[in-house]
Design a protein around this motif. Sequence first.
Motif, PDB file in Angstrom:
ATOM      1  N   MET A 130       0.818  -1.212   0.000  1.00  0.00           N
ATOM      2  CA  MET A 130       0.000   0.000   0.000  1.00  0.00           C
ATOM      3  C   MET A 130       0.852   1.262   0.000  1.00  0.00           C
ATOM      4  SD  MET A 130      -3.057  -1.067  -0.227  1.00  0.00           S
ATOM      5  CE  MET A 130      -3.922   0.473   0.054  1.00  0.00           C
ATOM      6  N   MET A 131       1.867   1.302   0.865  1.00  0.00           N
ATOM      7  CA  MET A 131       2.710   2.497   0.964  1.00  0.00           C
ATOM      8  C   MET A 131       3.531   2.710  -0.297  1.00  0.00           C
ATOM      9  SD  MET A 131       1.749   3.680   3.806  1.00  0.00           S
ATOM     10  CE  MET A 131       2.937   5.014   4.080  1.00  0.00           C
ATOM     11  N   GLY A 132       3.825   1.624  -1.021  1.00  0.00           N
ATOM     12  CA  GLY A 132       4.568   1.741  -2.268  1.00  0.00           C
ATOM     13  C   GLY A 132       3.706   2.052  -3.480  1.00  0.00           C
ATOM     14  N   GLY A 133       2.391   2.127  -3.257  1.00  0.00           N
ATOM     15  CA  GLY A 133       1.482   2.423  -4.358  1.00  0.00           C
ATOM     16  C   GLY A 133       1.364   1.292  -5.355  1.00  0.00           C
ATOM     17  N   ASN A 134       1.560   0.058  -4.898  1.00  0.00           N
ATOM     18  CA  ASN A 134       1.576  -1.085  -5.824  1.00  0.00           C
ATOM     19  C   ASN A 134       0.321  -1.943  -5.770  1.00  0.00           C
ATOM     20  OD1 ASN A 134       4.277  -0.456  -6.611  1.00  0.00           O
ATOM     21  ND2 ASN A 134       5.007  -1.390  -4.702  1.00  0.00           N
ATOM     22  N   TRP A 135      -0.677  -1.549  -4.976  1.00  0.00           N
ATOM     23  CA  TRP A 135      -1.859  -2.389  -4.841  1.00  0.00           C
ATOM     24  C   TRP A 135      -2.717  -2.312  -6.092  1.00  0.00           C
ATOM     25  CZ3 TRP A 135      -7.161  -1.277  -2.582  1.00  0.00           C
ATOM     26  CH2 TRP A 135      -7.861  -2.483  -2.337  1.00  0.00           C
ATOM     27  N   GLN A 136      -3.043  -3.467  -6.641  1.00  0.00           N
ATOM     28  CA  GLN A 136      -3.846  -3.537  -7.863  1.00  0.00           C
ATOM     29  C   GLN A 136      -5.277  -4.008  -7.586  1.00  0.00           C
ATOM     30  OE1 GLN A 136      -2.565  -2.441 -10.819  1.00  0.00           O
ATOM     31  NE2 GLN A 136      -0.782  -1.906  -9.531  1.00  0.00           N
ATOM     32  N   GLY A 137      -5.658  -4.076  -6.327  1.00  0.00           N
ATOM     33  CA  GLY A 137      -6.998  -4.517  -5.983  1.00  0.00           C
ATOM     34  C   GLY A 137      -6.992  -5.889  -5.336  1.00  0.00           C
ATOM     35  N   TRP A 138      -8.142  -6.275  -4.828  1.00  0.00           N
ATOM     36  CA  TRP A 138      -8.283  -7.527  -4.083  1.00  0.00           C
ATOM     37  C   TRP A 138      -8.097  -8.730  -4.983  1.00  0.00           C
ATOM     38  CZ3 TRP A 138     -11.712 -11.679  -4.346  1.00  0.00           C
ATOM     39  CH2 TRP A 138     -11.718 -12.543  -3.237  1.00  0.00           C
ATOM     40  N   SER A 139      -7.471  -9.769  -4.426  1.00  0.00           N
ATOM     41  CA  SER A 139      -7.301 -11.022  -5.154  1.00  0.00           C
ATOM     42  C   SER A 139      -7.477 -12.178  -4.174  1.00  0.00           C
ATOM     43  CB  SER A 139      -5.910 -11.096  -5.790  1.00  0.00           C
ATOM     44  OG  SER A 139      -5.637 -12.404  -6.250  1.00  0.00           O
ATOM     45  N   PRO A 140      -8.154 -13.255  -4.580  1.00  0.00           N
ATOM     46  CA  PRO A 140      -8.401 -14.359  -3.648  1.00  0.00           C
ATOM     47  C   PRO A 140      -7.138 -14.977  -3.069  1.00  0.00           C
ATOM     48  CG  PRO A 140      -9.740 -14.606  -5.629  1.00  0.00           C
ATOM     49  CD  PRO A 140      -8.782 -13.494  -5.898  1.00  0.00           C
TER      50      PRO A 140
END
Length: 328
Positions: A130-140
């Motif tokens: 999150m802090m690196g700005g790398n979250w692409q959304g939820w994944s199972p």
Amino acid sequence: MPAKRLSVVVTRRLPEAVETRMTELFDVTLRDPDTRMSRDELAAAMRAADVLVPCVTDQIDANLLAQAGDRLRLIANYGAGVDHIDVATARQRGILVSNTPGVLSDDTADMAMALILAVLRKMPEGISEMMGGNWQGWSPMAHLGRRVGGRRLGILGMGRIGLAVARRAQAFGMQIHYHNRRRLRPEVEAEVEATYWESLDQMLARVDVLSINCPHTPSTFHLLNARRLKLMKPSAVIVNTSRGEVIDENALVRALKGGELAGAGLDVYEHGVEINPTLRELPSVVLLPHMGSATIEGRVEMGEKVILNIKTFADGHRPPDQVVPGLL
């Protein structure tokens, strides 16, 4: 004519309320700026004071005590652990040692529980993304950790802090196991539904999480050595909020790198600030800067205990929290 006030030297900055009260009661030399004293500064302080108020960053060994002279009569430690003080030598020289037990149990137990949650649920991994700005959304299948409830928690050292950890872990649905020098009373065991293991080796082989809560003494140095680490499950994790010297840090690194352990949450380190650099590189490891007891309330209560120990000593009585070498 009023009695002469005790000369007190404090080796680090303390909460303002504590320093103010000390100044009212004693002839106090406060530390400014808040830096660690050198050995020469510690030796000079011990020669100049009736009472020294050190903390865990001050190594007070036999050689330093030999330089203390005849004035020093009390070392009122700001902290519960006294493994940085040669208590036996101090006693031989007629210097009493006191500490601040009990006030940090809940704070340290909170941090132990936080580390258990952080390691099992891979919280640093998520924070980093999150802090690196790398979250692409939820994944199972992303950031899959392990459920806390139902895990077997082994507590090494079931004193005040260990018992406080047990109470918190029980609320999370963990099964409580423990190894201690002495077995708890039956009613205390029943309170947290704890299983006692006389054999540390047997307990280590069965737990999913190990929380280290015993003090550092000659008998606990490297208690978690390479042989004992190999007894643990590859899926197990270790949390340490006690003293770094209890674990052979190099052996721990090898176990983590080799997949023999699933993770670790560490607030203390074998060589102080000189942390094995590999620990910083392992994604399964959570590192904190010895902040387990770091609450405003805890620090003030520690100071109040120090003041009570000094005041009681000044009145000609035994400090209520005097440390006895034979009981360490």
